[in-house]
Design a protein around this motif. Structure first.
Motif, PDB file in Angstrom:
ATOM      1  N   LEU A 139     -35.195 -16.488 -17.720  1.00  0.00           N
ATOM      2  CA  LEU A 139     -35.883 -15.548 -18.322  1.00  0.00           C
ATOM      3  C   LEU A 139     -34.775 -15.133 -19.764  1.00  0.00           C
ATOM      4  N   ALA A 140     -33.556 -15.395 -19.901  1.00  0.00           N
ATOM      5  CA  ALA A 140     -32.854 -14.899 -20.854  1.00  0.00           C
ATOM      6  C   ALA A 140     -33.011 -16.012 -21.964  1.00  0.00           C
ATOM      7  N   GLU A 141     -33.172 -17.227 -21.369  1.00  0.00           N
ATOM      8  CA  GLU A 141     -33.428 -18.433 -22.545  1.00  0.00           C
ATOM      9  C   GLU A 141     -34.935 -18.355 -23.323  1.00  0.00           C
ATOM     10  N   ALA A 142     -36.038 -17.799 -22.521  1.00  0.00           N
ATOM     11  CA  ALA A 142     -37.052 -17.797 -23.260  1.00  0.00           C
ATOM     12  C   ALA A 142     -37.318 -16.541 -23.748  1.00  0.00           C
ATOM     13  N   SER A 143     -36.558 -15.424 -23.793  1.00  0.00           N
ATOM     14  CA  SER A 143     -36.917 -14.355 -24.408  1.00  0.00           C
ATOM     15  C   SER A 143     -36.117 -14.070 -25.576  1.00  0.00           C
ATOM     16  N   VAL A 144     -35.029 -14.774 -25.874  1.00  0.00           N
ATOM     17  CA  VAL A 144     -34.213 -14.602 -26.968  1.00  0.00           C
ATOM     18  C   VAL A 144     -34.911 -15.368 -28.298  1.00  0.00           C
TER      19      VAL A 144
END
Lengths: 176, 373
Positions: free
Chosen positions: B22-27
């Motif tokens: 999620l962190a990788e995809a959202s930033v």
């Protein structure tokens, strides 16, 4: 020019923050569930770090210091109106990346968003930043007992929501 | 995440990888203007210096004037304003549940903070009742509900003839989710308690259920039993917190934590017992063995710097750690800060303390309410 006259501290600060921006953005986006707001959080934390850089640069654990700043900025601004948050950017936002499994990411994002801010902070620190209960308590400025009860409730809520999402997916598959 | 959860547990490894995804995809690409950040930081520093220079003048004015501070919006102050609560024995709880609805049992007893908490839940951790008993004094601040919605005081029927109010009324309004509600009520000695019901099934009469359980709460000292005994602890280490969780299927898992302090508010020694089997959280965070102690697999970390795989410094890297696995059915983990280690040094440090530790097993009938001696 930095406050030490020759710019050394400024250069150190810039080098450190530049190297940590991506990491801070990831933590921030998990905390607030909003990439634009995450930038505001990181910028506010970065400004505070600049203000306290003379002390912060001497910290044994600078990353932990900055992460604590970020989490506390996030928790403190919960009651702040959106219009009071100031954005410091050069360009309009670009498209966000894509998750490996978009459905799963959406489920988890929705489940995280449904948590209260402190519970979300506990989940992010425990399971994204990989901190122990005691370390999380220190970062949040609360007791390990509070972290454990928040964690228990957060995991129970995540489980309930993810299970409901699983059931929904199964129903859709049966209907397809 | 869809293949990683079940109705009874949450896969913590799955949660970890999901968060990373999620962190990788959202930033989005970073677009923070560091020059502007530095300029704003410099302005903030100048303001702080100016404010600091003005403090003596402000202090003088404050001393010369009587300032009337209006109460908050609801005329209510946080409990901290009422003074520091008296120290309590962390091995004695102030309340117990009375009759609970069928299927509920006490799963968590937490006396590790200023607020005593008891949780009673069905298998798997939900639904659950959470009873909080606050220190004597004024009612604590109302705080926030879900989504940072400020809690508000809503009249409720009395509990055993004593004052009570909702923090949000059931059925859910702003700040609550279906199946949950929070009731505050006063104990016979005037202290405040709060009962929260989470994840009740649809159709539950929340108000009636919560009132029934609240009315059954017994406010009387109750000893807390723990599955461990520790001999000859240094006099400088004082027990300040006890937490016991007995449901391995809940989010916390089967776990007991005793916290000791060498000074006010510091946590200088923690003794944790966790049950490996079925305890997902413990399993997810268990440190890989790097030695053996008394024939048991163990993990030893002397205080020193440690970094994560991303090269980030770990918080608490100065901790002295000894974990011994599978001792009478549980894992035992001792962690000491430099101050705690210094106090333990004369008696053999953490290995010495482990040698003076007796694990009483997983059967609560064998536990003790007097673990120190």
């Amino acid at each position: 020019m930095g406050w030490d006259g020759d710019g050394t501290a400024d250069a150190e600060y810039t080098a450190y923050v530049t190297g940590r921006l991506a990491w801070l953005h990831k933590v921030a986006v998990l905390l607030c569930q909003d990439p634009a707001r995450a930038e505001d959080l990181v910028q506010t934390a970065a400004i505070r770090l600049y203000v306290h850089w003379a002390r912060a640069r001497k910290a044994d654990n600078l990353d932990g210091y900055v992460r604590t700043l970020l989490v506390r900025v996030f928790l403190a601004e919960q009651g702040t109106a959106w219009w009071r948050r100031v954005v410091t950017v050069r360009q309009p936002p670009d498209a966000a990346g894509r998750a490996a499994d978009p459905d799963a990411a959406l489920d988890l994002r929705a489940a995280l968003a449904a948590l209260g801010p402190r519970q979300r902070a506990v989940v992010v620190l425990r399971f994204y930043c990989d901190l122990s209960v005691e370390q999380t308590a220190r970062e949040l400025g609360c007791t390990p007992g509070t972290v454990k009860s928040q964690s228990s409730r957060a995991l129970a809520a995540l489980r309930a929501r993810l299970t409901a999402a699983d059931d929904r997916d199964l129903s859709r598959e049966r209907l397809a | 995440m869809t293949d990683r959860t079940s109705h009874d547990t949450i896969d913590l490894d799955g949660l970890r990888s999901g968060l990373h995804d999620l962190a990788e995809a959202s930033v989005p690409p970073i677009r923070t203007d560091l020059a502007d950040v530095r300029a704003r930081g410099a302005r903030a520093r100048r303001r702080r210096r100016a404010a600091r220079a003005a403090v003596p003048l402000a202090a003088g004015l404050a001393a010369a004037a009587v300032i009337a501070v209006p109460a908050g919006g609801d005329g209510h102050r946080p409990s901290v304003a009422s003074g520091r609560p008296a120290a309590r024995d962390p091995l004695t709880g102030p309340a117990t549940f009375g009759a609970l609805p069928a299927g509920y049992r006490v799963t968590i007893t937490d006396d590790a903070s200023g607020t005593f908490q008891l949780t009673a839940a069905k298998k798997g951790g939900l639904p659950q009742y959470v009873l909080s008993v606050y220190p004597p004094g004024r009612e604590p601040a109302m705080g926030m509900m879900r989504g940072a919605v400020p809690a508000r005081r809503v009249p409720a029927g009395k509990v055993n003839g004593r004052a009570a109010h909702w923090l949000q009324p059931p059925p859910p309004g702003a700040g609550t989710a279906a199946g949950e509600a929070r009731l505050r009520f006063q104990s016979p000695d005037g202290r405040w308690a709060e009962l929260e019901l989470d994840a009740a099934p649809a159709g539950t009469d929340l108000a009636a259920q919560i009132h029934r359980v609240a009315a059954g709460v017994r406010f009387a000292p109750a000893p807390l039993a723990v599955p461990v005994r520790l001999r000859d602890l240094p006099a400088g280490l004082r027990l300040i917190g006890t937490s016991v969780s007995t449901d391995a299927t809940s989010g916390i898992g089967w776990r007991t934590v005793l916290t000791f302090s060498a000074a006010t508010r510091s946590r200088d020694l923690t003794v944790t017992l966790g049950k490996p089997a079925g305890d997902r959280m413990w399993a997810g965070g268990r440190r890989a063995p790097n030695t053996t102690v008394d024939g048991h697999a163990a993990y030893r970390q002397a205080a020193g710097p440690a970094r994560t795989k991303e090269g980030l410094t770990r918080v608490g890297a100065g901790l002295d750690v000894l974990c011994v696995y599978e001792v009478t059915g549980t894992d035992v983990c001792l962690e000491a800060t430099p101050k705690g280690s210094a106090l333990l040094k004369a008696t053999g440090g953490l290995p010495g303390l482990y040698a003076r530790t007796t694990v009483l097993g997983t059967d609560p009938a064998r536990w003790t309410s007097a673990p120190l001696g």
